[in-house]
Design a protein around this motif. Structure first.
Motif, PDB file in Angstrom:
ATOM      1  N   PRO A  44      36.481  44.667  44.542  1.00 55.14           N
ATOM      2  CA  PRO A  44      37.033  44.000  43.354  1.00 55.14           C
ATOM      3  C   PRO A  44      37.780  44.989  42.468  1.00 55.14           C
ATOM      4  CG  PRO A  44      34.659  43.594  43.588  1.00 55.14           C
ATOM      5  CD  PRO A  44      35.034  44.625  44.603  1.00 55.14           C
ATOM      6  N   GLY A  45      38.842  44.505  41.846  1.00 56.54           N
ATOM      7  CA  GLY A  45      39.583  45.329  40.897  1.00 56.54           C
ATOM      8  C   GLY A  45      38.740  45.603  39.671  1.00 56.54           C
ATOM      9  N   SER A  46      38.888  46.772  39.096  1.00 60.73           N
ATOM     10  CA  SER A  46      38.132  47.157  37.910  1.00 60.73           C
ATOM     11  C   SER A  46      38.493  46.260  36.727  1.00 60.73           C
ATOM     12  CB  SER A  46      38.457  48.610  37.564  1.00 60.73           C
ATOM     13  OG  SER A  46      38.031  48.911  36.261  1.00 60.73           O
ATOM     14  N   PRO A  47      37.492  45.692  36.037  1.00 64.17           N
ATOM     15  CA  PRO A  47      37.780  44.831  34.879  1.00 64.17           C
ATOM     16  C   PRO A  47      38.555  45.545  33.772  1.00 64.17           C
ATOM     17  CG  PRO A  47      35.479  44.641  35.537  1.00 64.17           C
ATOM     18  CD  PRO A  47      36.070  45.764  36.339  1.00 64.17           C
ATOM     19  N   GLY A  48      38.481  46.847  33.703  1.00 66.55           N
ATOM     20  CA  GLY A  48      39.253  47.581  32.706  1.00 66.55           C
ATOM     21  C   GLY A  48      40.739  47.650  33.032  1.00 66.55           C
ATOM     22  N   ASN A  49      41.079  47.456  34.319  1.00 66.39           N
ATOM     23  CA  ASN A  49      42.467  47.587  34.755  1.00 66.39           C
ATOM     24  C   ASN A  49      43.109  46.263  35.185  1.00 66.39           C
ATOM     25  OD1 ASN A  49      42.025  50.338  34.417  1.00 66.39           O
ATOM     26  ND2 ASN A  49      41.546  50.650  36.569  1.00 66.39           N
ATOM     27  N   HIS A  78      46.579  33.500  38.099  1.00 65.94           N
ATOM     28  CA  HIS A  78      46.277  34.014  36.747  1.00 65.94           C
ATOM     29  C   HIS A  78      45.879  35.492  36.737  1.00 65.94           C
ATOM     30  CE1 HIS A  78      46.288  29.930  35.048  1.00 65.94           C
ATOM     31  NE2 HIS A  78      45.596  29.577  36.116  1.00 65.94           N
ATOM     32  N   ALA A  79      45.580  36.087  37.877  1.00 62.47           N
ATOM     33  CA  ALA A  79      45.122  37.480  37.901  1.00 62.47           C
ATOM     34  C   ALA A  79      46.308  38.430  37.767  1.00 62.47           C
ATOM     35  CB  ALA A  79      44.359  37.773  39.186  1.00 62.47           C
ATOM     36  N   ARG A  80      46.051  39.579  37.129  1.00 65.76           N
ATOM     37  CA  ARG A  80      47.120  40.523  36.860  1.00 65.76           C
ATOM     38  C   ARG A  80      46.562  41.899  36.520  1.00 65.76           C
ATOM     39  NH1 ARG A  80      46.205  36.602  33.133  1.00 65.76           N
ATOM     40  NH2 ARG A  80      45.732  37.229  31.013  1.00 65.76           N
ATOM     41  N   THR A  81      47.449  42.886  36.539  1.00 70.90           N
ATOM     42  CA  THR A  81      47.069  44.229  36.110  1.00 70.90           C
ATOM     43  C   THR A  81      47.105  44.291  34.587  1.00 70.90           C
ATOM     44  OG1 THR A  81      49.323  45.117  36.008  1.00 70.90           O
ATOM     45  CG2 THR A  81      48.196  45.249  38.153  1.00 70.90           C
ATOM     46  N   ALA A  82      46.541  45.352  34.047  1.00 68.17           N
ATOM     47  CA  ALA A  82      46.779  45.701  32.642  1.00 68.17           C
ATOM     48  C   ALA A  82      48.146  46.378  32.588  1.00 68.17           C
ATOM     49  CB  ALA A  82      45.687  46.657  32.152  1.00 68.17           C
ATOM     50  N   TRP A  83      48.664  46.581  31.384  1.00 66.91           N
ATOM     51  CA  TRP A  83      49.876  47.377  31.233  1.00 66.91           C
ATOM     52  C   TRP A  83      49.573  48.783  31.753  1.00 66.91           C
ATOM     53  CZ3 TRP A  83      54.414  45.281  30.031  1.00 66.91           C
ATOM     54  CH2 TRP A  83      54.439  44.068  29.336  1.00 66.91           C
ATOM     55  N   GLU A 153      46.555  48.875  27.644  1.00 69.20           N
ATOM     56  CA  GLU A 153      45.893  47.649  27.199  1.00 69.20           C
ATOM     57  C   GLU A 153      46.093  46.495  28.193  1.00 69.20           C
ATOM     58  OE1 GLU A 153      50.043  47.513  25.289  1.00 69.20           O
ATOM     59  OE2 GLU A 153      48.600  49.041  25.848  1.00 69.20           O
ATOM     60  N   GLN A 154      45.196  45.514  28.100  1.00 69.87           N
ATOM     61  CA  GLN A 154      45.299  44.312  28.925  1.00 69.87           C
ATOM     62  C   GLN A 154      46.523  43.492  28.528  1.00 69.87           C
ATOM     63  OE1 GLN A 154      43.472  43.447  31.527  1.00 69.87           O
ATOM     64  NE2 GLN A 154      41.884  44.995  31.344  1.00 69.87           N
ATOM     65  N   VAL A 155      47.033  42.741  29.475  1.00 69.56           N
ATOM     66  CA  VAL A 155      48.112  41.782  29.213  1.00 69.56           C
ATOM     67  C   VAL A 155      47.445  40.526  28.683  1.00 69.56           C
ATOM     68  CG1 VAL A 155      49.952  40.391  30.247  1.00 69.56           C
ATOM     69  CG2 VAL A 155      49.529  42.733  31.063  1.00 69.56           C
ATOM     70  N   GLY A 156      47.691  40.221  27.424  1.00 74.83           N
ATOM     71  CA  GLY A 156      47.057  39.061  26.797  1.00 74.83           C
ATOM     72  C   GLY A 156      47.696  37.756  27.214  1.00 74.83           C
ATOM     73  N   PRO A 157      47.003  36.638  26.977  1.00 71.38           N
ATOM     74  CA  PRO A 157      47.536  35.316  27.330  1.00 71.38           C
ATOM     75  C   PRO A 157      48.899  35.049  26.691  1.00 71.38           C
ATOM     76  CG  PRO A 157      45.259  35.136  26.607  1.00 71.38           C
ATOM     77  CD  PRO A 157      45.686  36.550  26.381  1.00 71.38           C
ATOM     78  N   GLU A 158      49.082  35.516  25.457  1.00 67.91           N
ATOM     79  CA  GLU A 158      50.367  35.293  24.783  1.00 67.91           C
ATOM     80  C   GLU A 158      51.514  35.995  25.492  1.00 67.91           C
ATOM     81  OE1 GLU A 158      48.691  39.053  23.261  1.00 67.91           O
ATOM     82  OE2 GLU A 158      47.815  37.081  23.619  1.00 67.91           O
ATOM     83  N   GLN A 159      51.240  37.100  26.198  1.00 73.77           N
ATOM     84  CA  GLN A 159      52.271  37.792  26.968  1.00 73.77           C
ATOM     85  C   GLN A 159      52.388  37.187  28.368  1.00 73.77           C
ATOM     86  OE1 GLN A 159      50.207  41.535  26.526  1.00 73.77           O
ATOM     87  NE2 GLN A 159      51.863  42.373  25.238  1.00 73.77           N
ATOM     88  N   TYR A 160      51.260  36.885  28.984  1.00 77.59           N
ATOM     89  CA  TYR A 160      51.247  36.391  30.357  1.00 77.59           C
ATOM     90  C   TYR A 160      51.882  35.010  30.484  1.00 77.59           C
ATOM     91  CZ  TYR A 160      49.512  34.876  34.913  1.00 77.59           C
ATOM     92  OH  TYR A 160      49.424  34.411  36.185  1.00 77.59           O
TER      93      TYR A 160
END
Length: 162
Positions: A44-49, A78-83, A153-160
């Protein structure tokens, strides 16, 4: 003085023979390696990334003759990387599904099977599946001073979802 064809051939043979004799019989050389898929389990991908359901599998690492490493990353909808950024850039090769990639401050771009995405060094970006499609890509990056990626930082819903 002109050598006869026979003398030239004998002279050339003597030189080649000396070179062959001087060469070690079993010189060390790189061996071809085969890495069976079963030897590279997905994790699994790291939740931080990452956000969402992501599976990552290392395909190859840096070696004595190659600084790049590569992995296969699968994203559920819906899955994606962080910035993040890559000091030497990154190349993505989409192998399944449809995804998005976005540079900081730019529009989202669609990427589909067969697309090759080239991300320049130090460009802040994210990539992942669309809201309705899963997506898998091969990611290749080189290290600079031992680092391949800087997570942000994570890509937030408003950006995604924009």
């Amino acid at each position: 003085m002109r050598l006869s064809a026979k003398a030239a051939l004998l002279s050339t043979s003597a030189v080649l023979g000396a070179v062959i004799i001087a060469a070690p019989a079993h010189a060390e050389s790189p061996q071809i390696g085969v890495s069976p898929e079963i030897s590279r389990p997905a994790a699994p991908g790291s939740p931080g990334n990452f956000t969402g359901q992501v599976q990552s599998r290392s395909l190859f690492g840096a070696t004595d003759h190659l600084e790049a490493s590569g992995g296969e990353v699968s994203f559920e909808p819906h899955a994606r990387t962080a910035w993040h950024t890559h000091p030497a850039g990154q190349t993505l090769i989409v192998t399944e599904g449809t995804g998005w990639v976005q540079e900081w401050g730019g529009p989202k771009q669609v990427m589909t099977v067969g697309d090759v995405v080239t991300i320049p060094p130090d460009v802040k970006h994210w990539h992942g599946a669309t809201a309705v499609d899963a997506m898998t890509h091969i990611a290749v990056a080189e290290a600079v001073d031992g680092s391949r990626v800087t997570w942000m930082e994570q890509v937030g819903p408003e950006q995604y979802y924009l």
